[in-house]
Design an enzyme around this catalytic site. Structure first.
Site, PDB file in Angstrom:
ATOM      1  NE  ARG A  34      -3.061  -7.077  -4.416  1.00 31.98           N
ATOM      2  CZ  ARG A  34      -3.827  -7.416  -3.399  1.00 31.98           C
ATOM      3  NH1 ARG A  34      -3.287  -7.698  -2.241  1.00 31.98           N
ATOM      4  NH2 ARG A  34      -5.136  -7.507  -3.530  1.00 31.98           N
TER       5      ARG A  34
ATOM      6  CB  SER B  42      -4.559  -6.348   4.543  1.00 29.38           C
ATOM      7  OG  SER B  42      -4.053  -5.121   4.125  1.00 29.38           O
TER       8      SER B  42
ATOM      9  CE  LYS C 205     -12.137  -6.656   1.641  1.00 21.74           C
ATOM     10  NZ  LYS C 205     -10.891  -6.047   1.224  1.00 21.74           N
TER      11      LYS C 205
ATOM     12  CG  HIS D  87      -1.951  -0.953   1.364  1.00 15.82           C
ATOM     13  ND1 HIS D  87      -2.144  -1.732   2.480  1.00 15.82           N
ATOM     14  CD2 HIS D  87      -2.944  -1.285   0.500  1.00 15.82           C
ATOM     15  CE1 HIS D  87      -3.193  -2.511   2.303  1.00 15.82           C
ATOM     16  NE2 HIS D  87      -3.693  -2.272   1.107  1.00 15.82           N
TER      17      HIS D  87
HETATM   18  O1  PNS Z   1      -9.018  -2.141   0.359  1.00 15.00           O
HETATM   19  P1  PNS Z   1     -10.207  -2.409  -0.505  1.00 15.00           P
HETATM   20  O2  PNS Z   1     -11.020  -3.551   0.056  1.00 15.00           O
HETATM   21  O3  PNS Z   1      -9.820  -2.630  -1.931  1.00 15.00           O
HETATM   22  O4  PNS Z   1     -11.128  -1.086  -0.454  1.00 15.00           O
HETATM   23  C1  PNS Z   1     -12.380  -1.070  -1.093  1.00 15.00           C
HETATM   24  C2  PNS Z   1     -13.024   0.320  -0.956  1.00 15.00           C
HETATM   25  C3  PNS Z   1     -13.180   0.687   0.509  1.00 15.00           C
HETATM   26  C4  PNS Z   1     -12.163   1.345  -1.655  1.00 15.00           C
HETATM   27  C5  PNS Z   1     -14.429   0.236  -1.643  1.00 15.00           C
HETATM   28  O5  PNS Z   1     -15.180  -0.777  -1.067  1.00 15.00           O
HETATM   29  C6  PNS Z   1     -15.201   1.553  -1.583  1.00 15.00           C
HETATM   30  O6  PNS Z   1     -14.929   2.458  -2.335  1.00 15.00           O
HETATM   31  N1  PNS Z   1     -16.178   1.652  -0.647  1.00 15.00           N
HETATM   32  C7  PNS Z   1     -16.994   2.839  -0.452  1.00 15.00           C
HETATM   33  C8  PNS Z   1     -18.417   2.640  -0.984  1.00 15.00           C
HETATM   34  C9  PNS Z   1     -18.460   2.903  -2.482  1.00 15.00           C
HETATM   35  O7  PNS Z   1     -18.315   4.013  -2.918  1.00 15.00           O
HETATM   36  N2  PNS Z   1     -18.573   1.817  -3.292  1.00 15.00           N
HETATM   37  C10 PNS Z   1     -18.500   1.942  -4.756  1.00 15.00           C
HETATM   38  C11 PNS Z   1     -19.774   1.647  -5.428  1.00 15.00           C
HETATM   39  S1  PNS Z   1     -20.354   0.019  -5.145  1.00 15.00           S
END
Ligand code: PNS
Length: 169
Positions: free
Chosen positions: A90, A128, A41, A17
């Site tokens: 990745r 993670s 999660k 990250h």
């Molecule tokens: O570390 P991650 O799991 O890849 O993060 C995912 C994250 C938090 C970036 C994603 O789930 C997110 O943007 N959540 C906020 C809600 C949202 O805007 N979702 C997009 C439309 S479904």
């Protein structure tokens, strides 16, 4: 001023990250690291702990700040004046999820672009969830996460020596 938004769960932040965040910081005037308060999660670390770890790791970087968010990502982008969402990629397995997210976001906010930064080769396997699994079975994650993060993980699960598995001496 060009502001990039680097979102994620960061449960916890890994060296992979940080690599993406720092590379983004070298291309934009400012980077806002957006920590999802309630990721899908169930997180191991609460949002304050995840922010604290990021702030410790990024303390030296003047143009990077970490904030929590609990809303749509595009709304967070507007709040911080960003039209650039930056995520790390990745492998092809990440692509499907990131592609779907970017399309959702694009459908809701056409002016906000998603940029995918290719992971550095040494971090392509790092996640993670993998880190947490290794520590939970007593393995060593030294060198894969910053020291403060490793310490917190060992505090939660017991150190590598304590669990007696493949930890370094
Ligand atoms: O570390 P991650 O799991 O890849 O993060 C995912 C994250 C938090 C970036 C994603 O789930 C997110 O943007 N959540 C906020 C809600 C949202 O805007 N979702 C997009 C439309 S479904």
């Amino acid at each position: 001023m060009k502001v990039a938004l680097c979102p994620g769960s960061f449960d916890p932040v890994t060296n992979g990250h940080l690599d993406v965040i720092l590379r983004t910081a070298s291309q934009f005037d400012k980077v806002v690291v957006a920590v999802a308060a309630n990721p899908e999660k169930l997180p191991l670390f609460d949002v304050e702990e995840r922010l604290e770890m990021l702030n410790e790791c990024l303390a030296e970087k003047d143009n990077v700040e970490a904030v929590a968010f609990d809303c749509l990502l595009i709304d967070m982008a507007r709040q911080v004046g960003s039209t650039a969402i930056v995520k790390g990629l990745r492998a092809m397995s990440d692509f499907e999820f990131e592609f779907q997210m970017s399309q959702f976001n694009r459908q809701m906010a056409e002016d906000i672009e998603t940029f995918l930064v290719m992971a550095s080769p040494e971090y392509t396997y790092l996640s993670s969830s993998g880190i947490k699994e290794v520590v939970s079975y007593g393995g060593s994650i030294d060198g894969l996460v910053p020291e403060g993060v490793a310490r917190r993980l060992y505090d939660k699960f017991g150190g590598p020596a304590a669990a007696g598995a493949s930890g370094k001496e």
